[in-house]
Design a protein around this motif. Sequence first.
Motif, PDB file in Angstrom:
ATOM      1  N   GLU A 120       0.830  -1.208   0.000  1.00 56.79           N
ATOM      2  CA  GLU A 120       0.000   0.000   0.000  1.00 56.79           C
ATOM      3  C   GLU A 120       0.863   1.256   0.000  1.00 56.79           C
ATOM      4  O   GLU A 120       0.617   2.211  -0.753  1.00 56.79           O
ATOM      5  N   GLN A 121       1.904   1.248   0.810  1.00 64.95           N
ATOM      6  CA  GLN A 121       2.800   2.405   0.877  1.00 64.95           C
ATOM      7  C   GLN A 121       3.523   2.616  -0.444  1.00 64.95           C
ATOM      8  O   GLN A 121       3.690   3.763  -0.902  1.00 64.95           O
ATOM      9  N   GLU A 122       3.950   1.529  -1.078  1.00 65.43           N
ATOM     10  CA  GLU A 122       4.641   1.647  -2.358  1.00 65.43           C
ATOM     11  C   GLU A 122       3.708   2.173  -3.446  1.00 65.43           C
ATOM     12  O   GLU A 122       4.123   2.971  -4.299  1.00 65.43           O
ATOM     13  N   TYR A 123       2.462   1.738  -3.420  1.00 66.64           N
ATOM     14  CA  TYR A 123       1.511   2.265  -4.400  1.00 66.64           C
ATOM     15  C   TYR A 123       1.335   3.770  -4.233  1.00 66.64           C
ATOM     16  O   TYR A 123       1.285   4.516  -5.227  1.00 66.64           O
ATOM     17  N   LEU A 124       1.284   4.245  -3.006  1.00 64.91           N
ATOM     18  CA  LEU A 124       1.132   5.681  -2.771  1.00 64.91           C
ATOM     19  C   LEU A 124       2.316   6.459  -3.322  1.00 64.91           C
ATOM     20  O   LEU A 124       2.166   7.549  -3.884  1.00 64.91           O
ATOM     21  N   VAL A 125       3.505   5.874  -3.200  1.00 63.98           N
ATOM     22  CA  VAL A 125       4.704   6.534  -3.748  1.00 63.98           C
ATOM     23  C   VAL A 125       4.670   6.505  -5.269  1.00 63.98           C
ATOM     24  O   VAL A 125       4.869   7.528  -5.943  1.00 63.98           O
ATOM     25  N   LEU A 126       4.430   5.334  -5.841  1.00 65.34           N
ATOM     26  CA  LEU A 126       4.474   5.174  -7.294  1.00 65.34           C
ATOM     27  C   LEU A 126       3.400   5.994  -8.001  1.00 65.34           C
ATOM     28  O   LEU A 126       3.609   6.494  -9.108  1.00 65.34           O
ATOM     29  N   SER A 127       2.240   6.142  -7.386  1.00 65.49           N
ATOM     30  CA  SER A 127       1.131   6.852  -8.025  1.00 65.49           C
ATOM     31  C   SER A 127       1.017   8.299  -7.574  1.00 65.49           C
ATOM     32  O   SER A 127       0.078   8.991  -7.959  1.00 65.49           O
ATOM     33  N   ASP A 128       1.985   8.740  -6.750  1.00 63.42           N
ATOM     34  CA  ASP A 128       1.925  10.086  -6.165  1.00 63.42           C
ATOM     35  C   ASP A 128       0.612  10.246  -5.395  1.00 63.42           C
ATOM     36  O   ASP A 128      -0.206  11.118  -5.693  1.00 63.42           O
TER      37      ASP A 128
END
Length: 426
Positions: free
Chosen positions: A119-127
Motif C-alpha cells: 500500500e505504501q509503495e503504491y502511494l509513492v508510485l502513483s503520487d
Amino acid sequence: MSAQGERRAVITGIGVVAPGGGNTKEFWDLLTAGRTATRRITAFDASSFRSQVAGECDFDPAEHGLTHRQLRRMDRVTQFAIVCAREAVDDSGLELGAVDPGGLGVSVGSAVGAATSLEQEYLVLSDTGRNWLVDHEYASPHLFNHLTPTTIATELAWEVGAEGPVGLLSTGCTSGIDAVGYAHQLIAEGSADVMLTGATEAAVSPLAAACFDAIKATTPRNDDPEHAARPFDRTRNGFVLAEGAAMFVVEEYEHARKRGARIYAEIGGYATRCNAYHMTGLRVDGREMAEAIGAALDEARMPTTDIDYVNAHGSGTKQNDRHETAAFKRALGEHAYRTPVSSIKSMIGHSLGAIGSIEIAACALAIEHGVVPPTANLHEKDPECDLDYVPLVARDHEVGAALTVGSGFGGYQSAMVLRKWRGVQS
C-alpha cells in the motif's frame, strides 16, 4: 518415537509479539490479568473510517536487534516473525548448529502478507493516487519481496538455516492454526525433525480497515476502544482489527527428549474443513467446525470429555459467536456445558492470519500454568451463547488438554488439540 512407532510433535519454544505484550511473558501477564490492549488507531489517521479502533503492537524493531538492512527489505509482518522466531529458539534452548539443516523446516502463516508495504509503495508510485500510470523508477528495489508472501518464510529459513521443507500458508483467519498443523504433519510423516512454525500479520492499515468497513465486519464502537471487543456478549457488534505474531519450535518427541528439552504441550490432533457455502456467511448449525473438531479429536484418539478448555475463535460478530456456540455443542455434546470457553480476542483483537498461532500460544501456556484466560468485556449474556465463557476474570483450572479453533473467510474451519505431555502413550 513411541512404542507404536509413531512420531509425535511437541512444542518446546514459544515467541510472541502481540498488542500489550512485546514478548511471551508480557502477553501471558496481560491475558491472565484480563487487561485489554485495544485502542484508537495511531498507525494512520482513521478519522474517516467507520471503525477507528485496533489492537496495535508497540514494537520497536531496533530494540530487538534488527539491522538497518533488514528493516529496509522487511515489511513489518516479517519483522514480527523474525523477532518471535528468535524468542522461540532461545526459549527452546535449541542449538541450531547441532540440528541437521535438512531436517529443519519452516511453516508460517499469513492472511495478507506485506500488504502494508504494498500500500505504501503504491502511494509513492502513483503520487498518492494522483497518477493512473505509475512511474516504476520510484519503486523500491524490494517491491517484489513485498508482493510475494513467501518472502516471510524465506527470511525465517535464512534466520535459522533451514534446508528442509519451507513454505507459507495463506488460508485467511485460519492460517495460524493451519501453518502449525502442517508442521505437525511434516514431523509425523518424517519429512522434518524440527519445525519453526507459526503466523504473523501487520494489517492495521488504511486498506485493511477500508475492506472490513465495507462489509461492516469491524466494530464501530469508537467511543470506548478498550471495551470494543465483546465476544459472546449480547451487545457485540463486530471484531477489532489487530496485528501480531507467534512462532514456535515444534520438534519430534525423541529429538526433544534426547536434548532434555522442556515440553509445553504435544500437538495431539489437527483438522481443517471448508463449508463450500459463502465467502463470509456461516451456517447457524456449525456443522463444518464441528466436523473439524471431531476429526482433530479422532487423530488425537481422545474422547470429548478429555477436553478441559476451549479457546474459541470468538471474533465478536453476531453470526460467528452463534455459529461457534452451536459447533461446540454439536462436537462436544453435553461436555460443552461443563467446559470453560474463552476468547482472547476480547483483549488483543483479531490479527487475521496470525491470531490462530497466538491462540495456540495461549493454549500451551494455559496447559503449562493451569490457568484459563478470560473473555474480557463480557457483561451481558446472550441467550444464544449459553456456555461457560469465563467472563472478565482468569480462572485457575487444570488443563490437561485444550481445543483451539479458527474460522476464516472463504468457509475455512480449523481445529487443533493440544495436550499436556505425560510421556509415551500406548
